[in-house]
Design a protein around this motif. Structure first.
Motif, PDB file in Angstrom:
ATOM      1  N   ILE A   1      56.691  67.298  67.726  1.00  0.00           N
ATOM      2  CA  ILE A   1      58.124  66.723  67.965  1.00  0.00           C
ATOM      3  C   ILE A   1      58.118  64.974  67.853  1.00  0.00           C
ATOM      4  CG2 ILE A   1      58.947  68.656  69.198  1.00  0.00           C
ATOM      5  CD1 ILE A   1      58.686  67.376  71.851  1.00  0.00           C
ATOM      6  N   SER A   2      59.096  64.567  67.941  1.00  0.00           N
ATOM      7  CA  SER A   2      59.161  63.163  67.950  1.00  0.00           C
ATOM      8  C   SER A   2      58.633  62.269  69.553  1.00  0.00           C
ATOM      9  CB  SER A   2      60.370  62.600  67.632  1.00  0.00           C
ATOM     10  OG  SER A   2      61.323  62.812  68.603  1.00  0.00           O
ATOM     11  N   ARG A   3      58.424  61.185  69.510  1.00  0.00           N
ATOM     12  CA  ARG A   3      58.106  60.500  70.878  1.00  0.00           C
ATOM     13  C   ARG A   3      59.481  60.358  71.737  1.00  0.00           C
ATOM     14  NH1 ARG A   3      55.824  57.452  66.811  1.00  0.00           N
ATOM     15  NH2 ARG A   3      53.415  57.291  66.556  1.00  0.00           N
ATOM     16  N   SER A   4      60.506  60.409  71.155  1.00  0.00           N
ATOM     17  CA  SER A   4      61.712  60.229  71.934  1.00  0.00           C
ATOM     18  C   SER A   4      61.995  61.567  72.563  1.00  0.00           C
ATOM     19  CB  SER A   4      62.671  59.935  71.005  1.00  0.00           C
ATOM     20  OG  SER A   4      62.652  58.489  70.437  1.00  0.00           O
ATOM     21  N   GLU A   5      61.785  62.680  71.608  1.00  0.00           N
ATOM     22  CA  GLU A   5      62.170  64.012  72.189  1.00  0.00           C
ATOM     23  C   GLU A   5      60.834  64.530  73.115  1.00  0.00           C
ATOM     24  OE1 GLU A   5      62.817  68.591  70.599  1.00  0.00           O
ATOM     25  OE2 GLU A   5      62.495  67.101  69.039  1.00  0.00           O
ATOM     26  N   LEU A   6      59.671  64.197  73.021  1.00  0.00           N
ATOM     27  CA  LEU A   6      58.794  64.539  73.992  1.00  0.00           C
ATOM     28  C   LEU A   6      59.086  63.455  75.235  1.00  0.00           C
ATOM     29  CD1 LEU A   6      55.827  65.512  74.729  1.00  0.00           C
ATOM     30  CD2 LEU A   6      54.986  63.120  73.989  1.00  0.00           C
ATOM     31  N   HIS A   7      59.625  62.505  75.318  1.00  0.00           N
ATOM     32  CA  HIS A   7      60.038  61.777  76.472  1.00  0.00           C
ATOM     33  C   HIS A   7      61.060  62.271  77.196  1.00  0.00           C
ATOM     34  CE1 HIS A   7      61.358  57.317  78.432  1.00  0.00           C
ATOM     35  NE2 HIS A   7      60.533  58.411  79.135  1.00  0.00           N
TER      36      HIS A   7
ATOM     37  N   LEU B   1      50.042  70.525  74.842  1.00  0.00           N
ATOM     38  CA  LEU B   1      50.163  71.082  73.567  1.00  0.00           C
ATOM     39  C   LEU B   1      51.519  71.776  73.679  1.00  0.00           C
ATOM     40  CD1 LEU B   1      46.576  72.595  72.442  1.00  0.00           C
ATOM     41  CD2 LEU B   1      47.774  70.646  71.636  1.00  0.00           C
ATOM     42  N   SER B   2      51.827  72.647  74.643  1.00  0.00           N
ATOM     43  CA  SER B   2      53.251  73.204  74.722  1.00  0.00           C
ATOM     44  C   SER B   2      54.338  72.276  74.614  1.00  0.00           C
ATOM     45  CB  SER B   2      53.001  74.000  75.986  1.00  0.00           C
ATOM     46  OG  SER B   2      52.149  75.186  75.845  1.00  0.00           O
ATOM     47  N   LEU B   3      54.252  71.208  75.414  1.00  0.00           N
ATOM     48  CA  LEU B   3      55.207  70.214  75.524  1.00  0.00           C
ATOM     49  C   LEU B   3      55.337  69.604  74.206  1.00  0.00           C
ATOM     50  CD1 LEU B   3      57.212  69.195  77.444  1.00  0.00           C
ATOM     51  CD2 LEU B   3      55.702  67.532  78.175  1.00  0.00           C
ATOM     52  N   SER B   4      54.295  69.038  73.593  1.00  0.00           N
ATOM     53  CA  SER B   4      54.517  68.204  72.314  1.00  0.00           C
ATOM     54  C   SER B   4      54.879  69.022  71.149  1.00  0.00           C
ATOM     55  CB  SER B   4      53.102  67.552  72.075  1.00  0.00           C
ATOM     56  OG  SER B   4      52.124  68.663  71.711  1.00  0.00           O
ATOM     57  N   THR B   5      54.773  70.448  71.249  1.00  0.00           N
ATOM     58  CA  THR B   5      55.139  71.239  69.955  1.00  0.00           C
ATOM     59  C   THR B   5      56.524  71.960  70.448  1.00  0.00           C
ATOM     60  OG1 THR B   5      54.064  73.107  71.122  1.00  0.00           O
ATOM     61  CG2 THR B   5      52.776  71.931  69.229  1.00  0.00           C
ATOM     62  N   GLY B   6      57.232  71.697  71.532  1.00  0.00           N
ATOM     63  CA  GLY B   6      58.324  72.163  71.861  1.00  0.00           C
ATOM     64  C   GLY B   6      58.324  73.619  72.222  1.00  0.00           C
ATOM     65  N   ALA B   7      57.183  74.223  72.565  1.00  0.00           N
ATOM     66  CA  ALA B   7      57.063  75.516  72.755  1.00  0.00           C
ATOM     67  C   ALA B   7      57.491  76.010  74.256  1.00  0.00           C
ATOM     68  CB  ALA B   7      55.488  75.984  72.180  1.00  0.00           C
ATOM     69  N   GLU B   8      57.507  76.928  74.520  1.00  0.00           N
ATOM     70  CA  GLU B   8      57.707  77.425  76.090  1.00  0.00           C
ATOM     71  C   GLU B   8      56.795  77.119  76.873  1.00  0.00           C
ATOM     72  OE1 GLU B   8      59.546  78.582  79.272  1.00  0.00           O
ATOM     73  OE2 GLU B   8      60.570  78.638  77.460  1.00  0.00           O
ATOM     74  N   VAL B   9      56.849  76.323  77.929  1.00  0.00           N
ATOM     75  CA  VAL B   9      56.080  75.844  78.948  1.00  0.00           C
ATOM     76  C   VAL B   9      55.751  76.652  80.015  1.00  0.00           C
ATOM     77  CG1 VAL B   9      56.088  73.433  78.051  1.00  0.00           C
ATOM     78  CG2 VAL B   9      57.619  74.155  80.027  1.00  0.00           C
TER      79      VAL B   9
END
Length: 395
Positions: free
Chosen positions: A134-140, A270-278
């Motif tokens: 995902i993008s930096r903004s979305e990760l943030h 890895l979960s957070l950066s791919t938008g997966a379930e954390v």
């Protein structure tokens, strides 16, 4: 040339022709976590034209709602993108030095109609982060959303610590697992790591305070509950507190503890950066933190200081290791400032934090090993004296 992958409008039929998306079966609807919709709200006609030029030059599909010819109306440009394509597009739009009247919103769609019927990936690799993240903004944004309101965070942490303490006294793994599930401990370390690599000082300071406060609240809650249990009549006076050692990891090799905590940090990043379930990763992180808090509370309440100190060191090692692993993982995945000057400054700051965390892990692991050795020696001496009295040698 800045390249962005194209979202196909049509798909091929078995006869080789084309078919409208309306002919796609309802079975094709699916949840696609790799898709995003970039929405751009524009109130200036000149800015509107510049944005459309960028999208057209990169052969991107978009839909325009309303227009900007009337000063009282605004245009909404919606553009479907793969999650990894949001950051390159956002960066390209940022080069236009858009006015403050432009708003960018990233939407995670609930449902996607695949435009291609073959099994190959509909999108090729895009330039940007170097992987399908995902993008930096979305990760943030996602990292910030993981940090609950402080009152709720404190209450949930205290409740999980109390349940963990009960699980230790009951010698019940099921109760301990329940305490891990409700513990809200994944948010602060992940947000701290994200704040480190993208240089958000405010978020970093806030989440560090969360981690410190969470550890203190967990320890105090566990200790208070254990003391209450001890002075009450709920447990026998001759309760064998040493039995809780089977729930304590302070006697385990420090290297194994570090490996478990580092793995949890990498998995969380890895979960957070791919938008997966954390959620499941959150349970894993809680598993490294909550049970030792319960053991520490019992150790303090029953004056088993070696057990309490060892469990406290386990908590610290796990917290530090999770943060270290997440920071390194986010940086390796490419989440850092694009500007060279900002990159150098953030990299220097990150390296300092990585070195401090690494030194802290080594020191804590060394202290834990020495404490474990002292505990084993004391236990051996106690067994020797007990055996001697039993045989009448020391009478």
């Amino acid at each position: 040339m800045f390249h962005i992958v194209t979202v196909q409008r049509y798909r091929s039929t078995s006869e080789g022709g084309t078919a409208s998306p309306l002919t796609i079966s309802l079975n094709s609807f699916m949840k696609d976590r790799n898709m995003r919709v970039l929405k751009v709200l524009v109130t200036c006609e000149e800015t509107h034209s510049k944005i459309l030029t960028i999208l057209d030059d990169n052969d991107l599909d978009y839909v325009i709602s309303d227009h900007t010819r009337d000063p009282d109306t605004a245009a909404m440009i919606s553009c479907p993108l793969p999650a990894s394509g949001v950051e390159p597009v956002r960066s390209k739009l940022g080069e236009l030095e858009l006015s403050d009247q432009v708003y960018l919103v990233v939407v995670d769609p609930e449902m996607v109609v695949p435009a291609e019927t073959n099994e190959e990936d509909r999108y090729s690799q895009v330039e940007g982060l170097g992987y399908q993240g995902i993008s930096r903004s979305e990760l943030h944004s996602n990292a910030s959303d993981l940090v609950p309101e402080f009152t709720i965070y404190s209450l949930m942490t205290a409740i999980s610590a109390v349940i963990a303490t009960a699980g230790v006294l009951l010698e019940s793994l099921a109760v301990l697992v329940g305490s891990m599930v409700i513990a809200p401990l994944i948010g602060p370390p992940m947000a701290t790591s994200v704040a480190t690599v993208i240089d958000d000082g405010g978020l970093f300071a806030r989440t560090v305070r969360y981690q410190i406060a969470g550890s203190a609240i967990g320890m105090l809650s566990a200790t208070a509950f254990a003391l209450l249990i001890r002075i009450s009549s709920f447990v026998p006076a001759d309760l064998a507190v040493n039995a809780v050692l089977q729930f304590s990891t302070h006697t385990a090799p420090g290297v194994l503890l570090v490996v478990v905590a580092l793995s949890a940090g990498v998995a969380g990043a890895l979960s957070l950066s791919t938008g997966a379930e954390v959620g499941l990763v959150g349970v894993m992180i809680a598993a490294a933190l909550v049970p030792p808090l319960g053991v520490m509370g019992v150790g303090i309440a029953w004056a088993e200081w070696i057990i309490a100190a060892g469990s406290g060191m386990v908590v610290l090692i796990n917290v530090v290791s999770i943060n270290l692993a997440a920071i390194i993982t986010f940086w390796y995945l490419g989440y850092h400032p694009e500007s060279w000057l900002e990159l150098r400054r953030v990299r220097s700051r990150m390296l300092v934090r990585v070195i401090v965390l690494t030194v802290a892990i080594v020191l804590l692991a060394t202290l834990l090993a020495n404490l474990t050795g002292a505990a084993e020696m004391l236990s051996a001496v106690s067994r020797t004296f007990a055996s001697g009295f039993d045989r009448g040698i020391l009478y």
